[in-house]
Design a protein around this motif. Structure first.
Motif, PDB file in Angstrom:
ATOM      1  N   TYR A  57      30.240 -19.051 -37.802  1.00 54.80           N
ATOM      2  CA  TYR A  57      29.542 -18.458 -38.958  1.00 54.80           C
ATOM      3  C   TYR A  57      28.146 -19.063 -39.151  1.00 54.80           C
ATOM      4  O   TYR A  57      27.656 -19.173 -40.267  1.00 54.80           O
ATOM      5  N   MET A  58      27.534 -19.446 -38.046  1.00 53.64           N
ATOM      6  CA  MET A  58      26.184 -20.012 -38.105  1.00 53.64           C
ATOM      7  C   MET A  58      25.260 -19.159 -37.253  1.00 53.64           C
ATOM      8  O   MET A  58      25.612 -18.788 -36.130  1.00 53.64           O
ATOM      9  N   GLN A  59      24.093 -18.838 -37.798  1.00 49.62           N
ATOM     10  CA  GLN A  59      23.071 -18.137 -37.025  1.00 49.62           C
ATOM     11  C   GLN A  59      22.386 -19.140 -36.094  1.00 49.62           C
ATOM     12  O   GLN A  59      21.939 -20.193 -36.529  1.00 49.62           O
ATOM     13  N   GLY A  60      22.354 -18.828 -34.809  1.00 47.65           N
ATOM     14  CA  GLY A  60      21.701 -19.739 -33.874  1.00 47.65           C
ATOM     15  C   GLY A  60      22.555 -20.959 -33.594  1.00 47.65           C
ATOM     16  O   GLY A  60      23.779 -20.915 -33.649  1.00 47.65           O
ATOM     17  N   ASN A  61      21.903 -22.073 -33.318  1.00 46.82           N
ATOM     18  CA  ASN A  61      22.627 -23.302 -33.033  1.00 46.82           C
ATOM     19  C   ASN A  61      21.765 -24.508 -33.362  1.00 46.82           C
ATOM     20  O   ASN A  61      20.600 -24.389 -33.723  1.00 46.82           O
ATOM     21  N   TYR A  62      22.377 -25.683 -33.259  1.00 48.12           N
ATOM     22  CA  TYR A  62      21.642 -26.942 -33.417  1.00 48.12           C
ATOM     23  C   TYR A  62      21.225 -27.431 -32.031  1.00 48.12           C
ATOM     24  O   TYR A  62      22.035 -27.499 -31.113  1.00 48.12           O
ATOM     25  N   ASP A  63      19.957 -27.782 -31.911  1.00 47.62           N
ATOM     26  CA  ASP A  63      19.429 -28.272 -30.634  1.00 47.62           C
ATOM     27  C   ASP A  63      19.125 -29.760 -30.773  1.00 47.62           C
ATOM     28  O   ASP A  63      18.243 -30.155 -31.529  1.00 47.62           O
ATOM     29  N   PHE A  64      19.890 -30.580 -30.058  1.00 49.72           N
ATOM     30  CA  PHE A  64      19.712 -32.027 -30.097  1.00 49.72           C
ATOM     31  C   PHE A  64      19.012 -32.540 -28.837  1.00 49.72           C
ATOM     32  O   PHE A  64      19.132 -33.711 -28.477  1.00 49.72           O
ATOM     33  N   SER A  65      18.275 -31.668 -28.170  1.00 51.31           N
ATOM     34  CA  SER A  65      17.647 -32.042 -26.903  1.00 51.31           C
ATOM     35  C   SER A  65      16.486 -33.019 -27.100  1.00 51.31           C
ATOM     36  O   SER A  65      16.151 -33.767 -26.183  1.00 51.31           O
ATOM     37  N   VAL A  66      15.875 -33.002 -28.268  1.00 53.00           N
ATOM     38  CA  VAL A  66      14.740 -33.885 -28.542  1.00 53.00           C
ATOM     39  C   VAL A  66      15.244 -35.129 -29.256  1.00 53.00           C
ATOM     40  O   VAL A  66      15.949 -35.034 -30.260  1.00 53.00           O
TER      41      VAL A  66
END
Length: 253
Positions: A57-66
């Motif tokens: 139920y989340m639009q998109g995602n979390y990016d932890f690449s940085v």
């Protein structure tokens, strides 16, 4: 009756000169001295080490690449294609054996590309493929290197060797300091990522700043490393002696 003269000698061109004068140096292998003409080079940007998490139920995602204001990358692939021309079959077979013999056993080390003479890569040979053309007496070698994602500046910052200065991407700065009283200094890293700095010290020098607090002398400076972030790095020096900061830029080129 007139005659039309036709010159059947190979036509000289700037492209021919470029083929002769450009190449790579890897260990004791210099493609130019070995008689290989550089046809192509390919240095695509490296793939990022992507770390993402997606929740229901989340639009998109979390990016932890940085992390800590830096992106992280896989090794990159550098590919060079060379050609030997007008060489008899026996010589071509000898050259095929020699290029494999000289390059493939080498460990990770500097790769110098004459196209970017102010930098070097660190890597090893990944593969060598050869294509022999008996009709035209040519041999084409395609060499692929697996390299660290960033190129290293050939010289330490502060060297300021005039022939190597790139005015569009350069900073003149002092990296040697005499310390007899407390002084504030700035070291500038204009590279594409943070870099590790070593030091050379005589006497006793205190270094504070940039999450660093060190007491360094002439007997313990070996192995000391200071991380310099991109941009300006501020330090305070104290004590009595001299200190030299030694670091190279790492560039995404």
């Amino acid at each position: 009756m007139g005659y039309e003269f036709m010159d059947t000698q190979p036509a000289y061109s700037k492209i021919d000169e470029q083929l002769r004068t450009e190449g790579i140096i890897f260990g004791d292998f210099d493609s130019r001295k070995e008689g290989w003409w550089l046809l192509e080079r390919d240095a695509p940007s490296p793939n990022e080490k992507v770390i993402v998490e997606s929740l229901p139920y989340m639009q998109g995602n979390y990016d932890f690449s940085v992390f800590d204001d830096e992106r992280y990358f896989e090794n990159r692939t550098l590919t060079y294609k060379f050609k030997i021309v007008a060489s008899p079959y026996s010589d071509r077979k000898m050259l095929e054996h020699e290029i494999k013999r000289k390059l493939i056993p080498m460990k990770i080390q500097r790769l110098i590309d004459t196209h970017d003479s102010n930098y070097f890569w660190k890597g090893k040979v990944q593969s060598i493929t050869l294509a022999d053309d008996n009709k035209y007496q040519t041999l084409v070698a395609t060499i692929t290197f697996n390299c660290y994602p960033f190129a290293f500046a050939k010289n330490y910052e502060g060297s300021d060797i005039w022939d190597d200065v790139e005015f569009e991407h350069w900073v003149f700065q002092e990296v040697n300091f005499d310390v007899f009283e407390a002084k504030k200094i700035t070291l500038i890293n204009i590279g594409s990522r943070s870099t590790v700095c070593s030091v050379e010290v005589t006497g006793n020098v205190w270094v504070r700043g940039n999450n660093t607090e060190l007491q360094i002398n002439s007997s313990n400076y070996l192995g000391v490393e200071i991380v310099l972030n991109r941009g300006e790095n501020y330090f305070e020096l104290a004590g009595e002696g001299t200190i030299k900061f030694k670091f190279r830029r790492e560039e995404m080129i």
